[in-house]
Design a protein around this motif. Structure first.
Motif, mmCIF file in Angstrom:
data_model
loop_
_atom_site.group_PDB
_atom_site.id
_atom_site.type_symbol
_atom_site.label_atom_id
_atom_site.label_comp_id
_atom_site.label_asym_id
_atom_site.label_seq_id
_atom_site.Cartn_x
_atom_site.Cartn_y
_atom_site.Cartn_z
ATOM 1 N N GLN A 97 -3.898 8.938 -0.248
ATOM 2 C CA GLN A 97 -4.826 9.896 -0.371
ATOM 3 C C GLN A 97 -5.598 9.715 -1.694
ATOM 4 O OE1 GLN A 97 -3.011 14.269 -0.331
ATOM 5 N NE2 GLN A 97 -1.311 12.875 -0.337
ATOM 6 N N ASN A 98 -5.396 8.506 -2.203
ATOM 7 C CA ASN A 98 -5.802 8.064 -3.482
ATOM 8 C C ASN A 98 -7.227 7.150 -2.972
ATOM 9 O OD1 ASN A 98 -3.759 8.926 -4.503
ATOM 10 N ND2 ASN A 98 -2.782 7.004 -5.220
ATOM 11 N N ILE A 99 -8.148 7.369 -3.959
ATOM 12 C CA ILE A 99 -9.406 6.413 -3.888
ATOM 13 C C ILE A 99 -9.545 5.364 -4.616
ATOM 14 C CG2 ILE A 99 -10.465 8.585 -3.019
ATOM 15 C CD1 ILE A 99 -11.755 8.795 -5.702
ATOM 16 N N ASP A 100 -8.384 4.804 -5.262
ATOM 17 C CA ASP A 100 -8.514 4.044 -6.431
ATOM 18 C C ASP A 100 -8.274 2.433 -6.126
ATOM 19 O OD1 ASP A 100 -5.566 3.740 -6.284
ATOM 20 O OD2 ASP A 100 -5.349 5.179 -7.705
ATOM 21 N N GLY A 107 -1.774 -5.968 -3.333
ATOM 22 C CA GLY A 107 -1.430 -6.864 -2.348
ATOM 23 C C GLY A 107 -1.208 -6.197 -0.826
ATOM 24 N N SER A 108 -1.046 -5.153 -0.736
ATOM 25 C CA SER A 108 -0.492 -4.338 0.535
ATOM 26 C C SER A 108 -1.903 -4.550 1.496
ATOM 27 C CB SER A 108 -0.692 -2.804 0.340
ATOM 28 O OG SER A 108 0.700 -2.388 -0.277
ATOM 29 N N THR A 109 -1.502 -5.022 2.724
ATOM 30 C CA THR A 109 -2.391 -5.422 3.755
ATOM 31 C C THR A 109 -3.004 -4.150 4.617
ATOM 32 O OG1 THR A 109 -0.985 -6.355 5.158
ATOM 33 C CG2 THR A 109 -1.798 -7.739 3.439
ATOM 34 N N GLN A 110 -2.127 -3.373 4.844
ATOM 35 C CA GLN A 110 -2.164 -2.198 6.030
ATOM 36 C C GLN A 110 -2.497 -0.768 5.113
ATOM 37 O OE1 GLN A 110 -2.556 -3.180 8.967
ATOM 38 N NE2 GLN A 110 -1.077 -4.795 9.284
ATOM 39 N N VAL A 111 -3.663 -0.434 4.437
ATOM 40 C CA VAL A 111 -3.770 0.607 3.602
ATOM 41 C C VAL A 111 -4.905 1.545 4.505
ATOM 42 C CG1 VAL A 111 -4.473 1.672 1.516
ATOM 43 C CG2 VAL A 111 -3.293 -0.856 1.600
ATOM 44 N N TYR A 112 -4.399 2.687 4.660
ATOM 45 C CA TYR A 112 -5.603 3.840 5.215
ATOM 46 C C TYR A 112 -5.858 4.565 4.217
ATOM 47 C CZ TYR A 112 -4.008 1.939 9.652
ATOM 48 O OH TYR A 112 -3.677 0.967 10.569
ATOM 49 N N GLU A 113 -7.229 4.541 3.809
ATOM 50 C CA GLU A 113 -7.470 5.355 2.669
ATOM 51 C C GLU A 113 -8.021 6.732 3.288
ATOM 52 O OE1 GLU A 113 -10.346 2.517 0.768
ATOM 53 O OE2 GLU A 113 -9.051 2.453 -0.861
#
Ligand code: BV8
Ligand code: ZN
Length: 238
Positions: A97-100, A107-113
């Motif tokens: 839920q973060n917008i930062d 280094g995380s490659t699979q992030v859903y914002e």
């Protein structure tokens, strides 16, 4: 109880994290609802809605600009870094839920914002969208088309990006272990993601300094800080 969870962590193929403001607290970024939370000082309806933006775009922009500067000056902490490190051993997805942008910087490659990004801007009228690379000469900044630009975040009352939300549901529904970190689970629809995982039989782990509405549904609730606890969890599988 912890041993059983450790065993499931070791055996898990896919681990999904649901993260909130609490994971970035130890990077110096304030949370929303806690003791020093932003919503204790500011009214979200005056800063984080489209109506507030059209009512006072300069005020809303000043608030986001200050937060963006604070975020860019901050660094990922041991919590973000250990989630990134876990990719060496497991399939890992981060639903944040973060917008930062700190998960990506770690280094995380699979992030859903789920709630967008404070690092990007979009036009209120045309399709223009871009990363912010420099400061603005005026607030609110204007698009080439002449209309106002806005932060590319999801405000209260706005829908989440359909594509991102659908992918988040798919990941939540198909993970072996879900680890929920530093979120009060007060905001919908993000707070439904643990429900999808639980319904599909995932092992549920919570990392939060306080209790949440889902604490009773967890296999284990770890009542301590993200930067301290996540490296310990990751060391179980490494
Ligand atoms: C939607 C992004 C369809 C930008 C944010 C009535 C009227 C209108 C709408 C609603 C309504 N009732 C419900 C709604 C829906 C609404 C909602 O849920 N409101 C709640 C508040 C009642 N949701 C929406 O509007 C969403 N869209 O539903 O669309 C729709 C449309 C119209 C009408 C109905 C439905 C869009 C929501 C997006 C909101 N965007 N901001 C920005 O940041 O400026 S919300 C804001 O809260 C944050 O950005 C964050 O993303 C989100 C969640 O907060 P958390 O991350 O959980 O943070 P919080 O501070 O609460 O908790 C921190 C936790 O960490 C605590 O538990 C603490 O104990 C823990 N902690 C602290 N330190 C640590 C720690 N844990 C571990 N270690 C530590 N060190
Ligand atoms: Zn435009």
């Amino acid at each position: 109880m912890f041993e059983q969870v450790a065993d499931r962590l070791k055996k898990a193929e896919k681990i999904v994290f649901v993260t909130g403001a609490g994971i970035s607290q130890e990077s110096g970024i304030p949370t929303f609802r806690g003791k020093d939370g932003l919503w204790r000082k500011y009214d979200p309806m005056k800063l984080a809605t489209i109506d507030a933006f059209y009512e006072n775009p300069k005020l809303v922009w000043e608030w986001y600009d200050e937060r963006r500067r604070n975020i860019l000056a901050a660094n990922p902490n041991a919590g973000h870094l250990s989630i990134a490190e876990l990719e060496k051993y497991k399939q890992v997805f981060v639903l944040t839920q973060n917008i930062d942008g700190l998960h990506q910087r770690a280094g995380s490659t699979q992030v859903y914002e789920l709630h967008g990004s404070i690092i990007t801007i979009k036009c209120t009228v045309c399709d223009f969208k871009d990363k912010i690379t420099t400061g603005f000469s005026q607030l609110p900044p204007l698009c080439k088309c002449g209309n106002m630009l806005r932060p590319d975040v999801v405000w209260f009352g706005e829908p989440l990006s359909q594509g991102i939300w659908q992918s988040a549901i798919e990941q939540a529904s198909s993970c072996d272990v879900m680890i929920i970190v530093g979120t009060s689970l007060a905001v919908s629809p993000a707070n439904l993601l643990p429900v999808y995982a639980k319904q599909n039989g995932a092992t549920m782990i919570e990392v939060n300094i306080e209790q949440t509405p889902m604490s009773q549904s967890m296999d284990v609730s770890l009542r301590s800080s993200a930067a301290k606890t996540l490296p310990e969890l990751v060391s179980i599988v490494s």
